[in-house]
Design a protein around this motif. Structure first.
Motif, PDB file in Angstrom:
ATOM      1  N   VAL A  76     -22.493  51.634  38.766  1.00  0.00           N
ATOM      2  CA  VAL A  76     -21.269  52.440  38.701  1.00  0.00           C
ATOM      3  C   VAL A  76     -20.424  52.236  39.958  1.00  0.00           C
ATOM      4  O   VAL A  76     -19.199  52.104  39.884  1.00  0.00           O
ATOM      5  CB  VAL A  76     -21.606  53.938  38.530  1.00  0.00           C
TER       6      VAL A  76
ATOM      7  N   LEU B 196     -18.633  48.944  39.747  1.00  0.00           N
ATOM      8  CA  LEU B 196     -17.500  49.034  38.817  1.00  0.00           C
ATOM      9  C   LEU B 196     -16.365  49.841  39.441  1.00  0.00           C
ATOM     10  O   LEU B 196     -15.186  49.502  39.289  1.00  0.00           O
ATOM     11  CB  LEU B 196     -17.947  49.680  37.505  1.00  0.00           C
ATOM     12  N   GLU B 197     -16.732  50.901  40.132  1.00  0.00           N
ATOM     13  CA  GLU B 197     -15.731  51.735  40.806  1.00  0.00           C
ATOM     14  C   GLU B 197     -14.955  50.913  41.835  1.00  0.00           C
ATOM     15  O   GLU B 197     -13.724  51.008  41.925  1.00  0.00           O
ATOM     16  CB  GLU B 197     -16.426  52.911  41.493  1.00  0.00           C
TER      17      GLU B 197
ATOM     18  N   GLU C 118     -16.529  51.490  29.573  1.00  0.00           N
ATOM     19  CA  GLU C 118     -17.971  51.392  29.805  1.00  0.00           C
ATOM     20  C   GLU C 118     -18.453  52.535  30.693  1.00  0.00           C
ATOM     21  O   GLU C 118     -19.487  53.158  30.427  1.00  0.00           O
ATOM     22  CB  GLU C 118     -18.322  50.054  30.463  1.00  0.00           C
ATOM     23  N   ILE C 119     -17.686  52.807  31.743  1.00  0.00           N
ATOM     24  CA  ILE C 119     -18.070  53.876  32.668  1.00  0.00           C
ATOM     25  C   ILE C 119     -18.124  55.218  31.945  1.00  0.00           C
ATOM     26  O   ILE C 119     -19.036  56.021  32.164  1.00  0.00           O
ATOM     27  CB  ILE C 119     -17.088  53.924  33.861  1.00  0.00           C
ATOM     28  N   ASN C 120     -17.163  55.459  31.066  1.00  0.00           N
ATOM     29  CA  ASN C 120     -17.164  56.730  30.339  1.00  0.00           C
ATOM     30  C   ASN C 120     -18.300  56.805  29.324  1.00  0.00           C
ATOM     31  O   ASN C 120     -18.767  57.897  28.994  1.00  0.00           O
ATOM     32  CB  ASN C 120     -15.813  56.953  29.660  1.00  0.00           C
TER      33      ASN C 120
ATOM     34  N   HIS D 179     -18.220  59.961  40.078  1.00  0.00           N
ATOM     35  CA  HIS D 179     -17.710  58.579  40.082  1.00  0.00           C
ATOM     36  C   HIS D 179     -16.875  58.314  38.829  1.00  0.00           C
ATOM     37  O   HIS D 179     -15.824  57.668  38.901  1.00  0.00           O
ATOM     38  CB  HIS D 179     -18.870  57.588  40.157  1.00  0.00           C
ATOM     39  N   ILE D 180     -17.343  58.816  37.697  1.00  0.00           N
ATOM     40  CA  ILE D 180     -16.607  58.632  36.441  1.00  0.00           C
ATOM     41  C   ILE D 180     -15.234  59.281  36.534  1.00  0.00           C
ATOM     42  O   ILE D 180     -14.220  58.691  36.144  1.00  0.00           O
ATOM     43  CB  ILE D 180     -17.404  59.218  35.256  1.00  0.00           C
TER      44      ILE D 180
END
Length: 430
Positions: free
Chosen positions: A196, A199-200, A225-227, A242-243
């Motif tokens: 995560v 990706l962030e 994807e993150i969600n 983070h999301i």
């Protein structure tokens, strides 16, 4: 005396039978608790003592004792087998490790009866191995999903959550096989959190302004994807912040661009300041940007379809206003008679400026030009100018013959003013 002896033997065997009979209710219970196990152990000790007492053997047949003993043990073994079957059924079904823990704990407890332990060794360790096999399979599924992080694959987070939820209740297996579990939950948490964060970092470092519409789809996939990872928030609670941060950044970037497009091409504002210079490169980029957003169904505070419709409306209105303005300029030029000379040159310059602007839009900003009300506006003006050139030449010929000096001078001024537009006359010049 002989009769009394036989009665004592019979009484002894009956006492053994009665001891088992008293436990029938206990033996028929669905679950054996600690108290039950202790009662069974005591009964087993009684039979083993009776069977091994040397002084008793000449009087009481060992076979008779063992017959009662075996019937007693059979009831325990049947109960053990039923629980073992429940475990196997659970492994083939939902594989709930909470349920498996209770069942396996019970058969382990029953095996504290030494004779039962001996008789169930093979089945017990076979069942234990099947449970461990189920855990290993879940670990393999998790590892395969986690490996997808590094292969940039679309990951099934619902499947990951299912595996983690199951394994969360499997820690008890460490009492029997330490290496099977080995803190897989914490290791998975760390890998998810690390993924995560990576990706962030990608999202936070990627600009999604008008010049970067080619990056929108990739970032949208990352945000999607993150969600999808929200399903594992129960296991990894810190993932939520983070999301939210990533999603907020993404929405803000997209909405900011939408706002720029809306503000730059606000029809009401432009109507009040029609002489303001418009940058149609922004409009062209805006169309590409909005089309990408619409294709991947992005809709936050501003709806991409609404914004693109507003932009099209602006361009159509702009093309109509420009057409009217050009017509007015041309009319003033054609109707010139001994007036302000500078005015017709200014009108010709304005007409030229608009024709050049539209030509540039047609060549460089195709998306913008497709919204023009008249798609043949340049060709129409070329034809209009060419026709007027022919008419003007004829008029000047007639005026020269009649020696009307003022009229000739007016036409010459018109011709001179329109000479600015020679490039739109297809090789002809005024």
């Amino acid at each position: 005396m002989t009769t009394k002896y036989r009665e004592l033997k019979k009484y002894f065997l009956q006492a053994l039978n009665d001891s088992v009979t008293k436990l029938n209710h206990t033996l028929s219970q669905e679950k054996y608790g600690n108290e039950t196990i202790e009662s069974l152990k005591e009964c087993v000790r009684m039979f083993e003592t009776a069977s091994s007492t040397f002084t008793l053997q000449p009087h009481i047949s060992k076979e008779d004792i063992n017959h009662i003993y075996e019937e007693f043990l059979l009831k325990i073994m049947n109960h053990y087998a039923q629980i073992d079957e429940k475990i196997i059924t659970e492994l083939k079904g939902e594989c709930s490790f909470r349920e498996l823990e209770q069942l396996f704990t019970e058969i382990t407890s029953i095996r504290t009866i030494s004779i039962i332990e001996f008789r169930t060794n093979r089945s017990y360790y076979s069942t234990l191995e099947q449970i461990c096999g189920c855990i290993r399979e879940l670990r393999r599924e998790i590892e395969d999903i986690l490996n997808g992080f590094y292969r940039n694959e679309k990951n099934n987070y619902n499947s990951l959550m299912r595996c983690l939820s199951s394994l969360k209740y499997a820690k008890w297996i460490e009492k029997y096989r330490l290496e099977v579990y080995s803190d897989v939950i914490n290791n998975t948490k760390e890998q998810i959190l690390q993924h995560v964060k990576e990706l962030e970092k990608t999202v936070m470092q990627t600009d999604l302004d008008l010049d970067n519409c080619d990056k929108i789809e990739r970032i949208d996939n990352i945000v999607s994807e993150i969600n999808e990872m929200r399903v594992v928030e129960e296991i990894v609670p810190t993932i939520g912040q983070h999301i939210e941060k990533i999603t907020s950044r993404y929405k803000s970037e997209i909405d900011n661009v939408f706002t720029i497009i809306k503000d730059t091409f606000d029809l009401e504002k432009w109507k009040k300041q029609k002489d303001s210079i418009l940058d149609f490169s922004i409009a062209e980029k805006g169309f590409h940007y909005l089309n990408v957003c619409r294709r991947i169904h992005i809709s936050f505070r501003n709806d991409s379809t609404l914004v693109i419709n507003k932009l099209r409306e602006f361009i159509r209105e702009f093309s109509n206003v420009v057409q009217i303005e050009m017509t007015q300029c041309f009319t003033v030029i054609k109707q010139y008679e001994n007036g302000n000379k500078q005015e017709i040159f200014d009108k010709a310059s304005k007409l030229l400026s608009r024709l050049e602007e539209i030509s540039e839009i047609k060549v460089k900003y195709i998306q913008v030009f497709t919204c023009f009300q008249n798609q043949r506006i340049i060709e129409d003006w070329e034809r209009e100018l060419e026709c007027y050139l022919t008419d003007l030449s004829s008029e000047m010929t007639c005026l020269n013959a009649g020696e009307n000096t003022d009229a000739v001078n007016n036409k010459l001024l018109i011709a001179k003013a329109l000479s600015k537009l020679d490039r739109f006359l297809k090789g002809k010049k005024i």
